[in-house]
Every structure is written in structure tokens, then in C-alpha cells.
Design an enzyme around this catalytic site. Sequence first.
Site, PDB file in Angstrom:
ATOM      1  N   ASN A 152      14.068  24.351  -8.700  1.00  0.00           N
ATOM      2  CA  ASN A 152      14.828  23.351  -9.282  1.00  0.00           C
ATOM      3  C   ASN A 152      15.387  23.662 -10.608  1.00  0.00           C
ATOM      4  O   ASN A 152      15.753  22.692 -11.358  1.00  0.00           O
ATOM      5  CB  ASN A 152      13.850  21.961  -9.435  1.00  0.00           C
ATOM      6  CG  ASN A 152      12.597  22.274 -10.493  1.00  0.00           C
ATOM      7  OD1 ASN A 152      12.478  23.396 -10.851  1.00  0.00           O
ATOM      8  ND2 ASN A 152      11.935  21.332 -10.687  1.00  0.00           N
ATOM      9  N   HIS A 158      13.705  24.858 -13.338  1.00  0.00           N
ATOM     10  CA  HIS A 158      12.869  24.683 -14.552  1.00  0.00           C
ATOM     11  C   HIS A 158      12.780  26.174 -15.041  1.00  0.00           C
ATOM     12  O   HIS A 158      12.724  27.198 -14.280  1.00  0.00           O
ATOM     13  CB  HIS A 158      11.573  23.887 -14.145  1.00  0.00           C
ATOM     14  CG  HIS A 158      10.576  24.788 -13.234  1.00  0.00           C
ATOM     15  ND1 HIS A 158       9.747  24.433 -12.689  1.00  0.00           N
ATOM     16  CD2 HIS A 158      10.360  26.154 -13.149  1.00  0.00           C
ATOM     17  CE1 HIS A 158       8.784  25.077 -12.166  1.00  0.00           C
ATOM     18  NE2 HIS A 158       9.522  26.301 -12.289  1.00  0.00           N
ATOM     19  N   GLU A 206      10.519  20.759 -16.367  1.00  0.00           N
ATOM     20  CA  GLU A 206      11.250  20.147 -15.347  1.00  0.00           C
ATOM     21  C   GLU A 206      12.431  19.627 -15.588  1.00  0.00           C
ATOM     22  O   GLU A 206      12.798  19.447 -16.802  1.00  0.00           O
ATOM     23  CB  GLU A 206      10.175  19.176 -14.792  1.00  0.00           C
ATOM     24  CG  GLU A 206       8.786  19.691 -14.253  1.00  0.00           C
ATOM     25  CD  GLU A 206       8.905  20.757 -13.070  1.00  0.00           C
ATOM     26  OE1 GLU A 206       9.823  21.349 -12.993  1.00  0.00           O
ATOM     27  OE2 GLU A 206       7.742  20.627 -12.414  1.00  0.00           O
ATOM     28  N   ASP A 254       3.111  28.587 -20.498  1.00  0.00           N
ATOM     29  CA  ASP A 254       2.270  27.369 -19.961  1.00  0.00           C
ATOM     30  C   ASP A 254       1.032  27.675 -19.546  1.00  0.00           C
ATOM     31  O   ASP A 254       0.387  28.684 -19.536  1.00  0.00           O
ATOM     32  CB  ASP A 254       3.343  26.604 -19.050  1.00  0.00           C
ATOM     33  CG  ASP A 254       3.777  27.741 -17.928  1.00  0.00           C
ATOM     34  OD1 ASP A 254       3.343  28.816 -17.819  1.00  0.00           O
ATOM     35  OD2 ASP A 254       4.772  27.577 -17.349  1.00  0.00           O
TER      36      ASP A 254
HETATM   37  P1  PGA Z   1       7.765  32.101  -9.014  1.00  0.00           P
HETATM   38  O1  PGA Z   1       7.881  30.748 -10.152  1.00  0.00           O
HETATM   39  O2  PGA Z   1       7.789  33.267 -10.039  1.00  0.00           O
HETATM   40  O3  PGA Z   1       6.396  32.012  -8.671  1.00  0.00           O
HETATM   41  O4  PGA Z   1       8.842  32.067  -8.160  1.00  0.00           O
HETATM   42  C1  PGA Z   1       8.887  30.840 -11.017  1.00  0.00           C
HETATM   43  C2  PGA Z   1       8.714  29.778 -11.944  1.00  0.00           C
HETATM   44  O5  PGA Z   1       8.481  28.516 -11.202  1.00  0.00           O
HETATM   45  O6  PGA Z   1       9.248  29.723 -12.890  1.00  0.00           O
END
Ligand code: PGA
Length: 250
Positions: free
Chosen positions: A143, A145, A150, A74
Site C-alpha cells: 500500500n 507504506h 500507513e 518500528d
Molecule cells: P516485506 O515488508 O519486506 O515483508 O515485504 C515490507 C514493508 O511492509 O515495509
Amino acid sequence: MTDALPSTGVHVSVDATDASATAAKMILDLVRSKPNAVLGLATGSTPTKVYQYLIRNQEFDPIDWSYVTTFNLDEYVGLTPDHPQSFHSFMRAELFEGLNLTEDQYHLPPGVHDDLASAAAEYESSILRSGGIDLQILGIGENGHIAFNEPGSAGDSRTRVLDLTENTINANARFFESPGDVPRTAITMGIGTILEAKQILLLAFGQRKAQAVKDSIEADVSKYCPASFLQSHPNVTFLLDEDAASLLNR
Ligand code: PGA
């Protein structure tokens, strides 16, 4: 570093360092056995130690990365590749420069394009033209995702632009000077895109990921926890530390 590599399922390591070493070894083994492997890569705090292992490995047991192709999950909409907070910049600094990957080897969806919908479709085509992703690295949001899919994302969703939730914007604000600077939309591989990877490795560290990890593995598949769609994939490994695994029934 763990000697035996984990197979599909849930693997709890003593800590994030150990889990990251295991993930790095799985990637190195893949590239050794398939020099033109196609890797799916992730940004965020979670995979950074894995990338450090891959770079450090070049000092004592170098492998040839020149035939490897990578696709990132992404990018923020509105950030150009040279914007310091773009995922393009993150990946160059955290991995690509350390492995001397050339620009034609790595791919990220564009954050700026005059037709993002066609750019998203073209991103899907370029993954297909590469032969498909052999190994996809994933983190997970608090959450649930995966990439920027999302809650509410469909299991067959494809690369597209979507709005980020407040939870994600707040979680990512630490990378920006102020929360108001965090882009509110992103372009992301879909869940359907991710599920086409031949193998998936999801890493999660820390207590704040524990509920999302539990919902992904033990709850019913639901669009309210996008990572739960991974239950339908035949080759997924969860590499967790003790905290991220702390709510699992074990
Ligand atoms: P993080 O993010 O590795 O910074 O915890 C993971 C994500 O949001 O997929």
C-alpha cells in the site's frame, strides 16, 4: 556482486540476490569509511538477504562493527523484546547476533511501555544524540507504506503509535500463527524522521510491490502513497528487481 555502486536514482537488478548484494556493499563501504556510522534498519522479508551478506562478509573480509549504532524503524505495540514475533527478536536473529552487536549499539522503539508517547519522543531524541542516521534501509508495503507509516500519514510525521491497516495486518500474518495474532497497532518512526536520514536506500522485490513502486516514483507526492514523500529527499536510491520495476515507464 555488482562492482560499481549505484548513485541516487532507480537501479534495477537482475534479481533480489543481486540487489541485496549491492545494498550490502553500500553499507560495508559506509562502515569502512565511517566506523561510527549510524544505520537505520528495517524488518520484513525484504532486507533479510542484505543482512545475510553482512554476516557472511565477516568470514572473509571482516570489518569492525563495534562503533556502529543502529536504529530500527518500528515495533509492534504489545510485544515485548523477547516475544518471538517482535521486531527486536527478528533483528537479533537476522543480524545483531551474527555481527556481535551489543545491546547498547542497537535501538528499536519499545512495543511495551507505560507511556508510549514519551517513549516515541525519547526515540527521536536518541537518534538526534547519535548524530542522525547516515544510511536508512527501507522496504515498502504493497500500500506504499514506509516503516509503519500507513496511507494518510503526514510528510512531517514523527515517531508515534498508529493503527495498522487491514492490508498490512494481512501481509504480515504470515509471520504469526493466525491473522488474529497480528498486533493492530505499532510504534513507528515518522516520515519526517525518515526524511532526516542523510541517505536512503529503498529495496523492493516482486510483482506485488510494482504498483507501490510506480506510485512512489512516478505519481505526484501524496499522503495516500507515503513512499512518494521520498521524492523530496536529495539522496534516495531505489534498488529493485525486474518484477518490482515492471510498471515503471522506462
Ligand atoms: P516485506 O515488508 O519486506 O515483508 O515485504 C515490507 C514493508 O511492509 O515495509
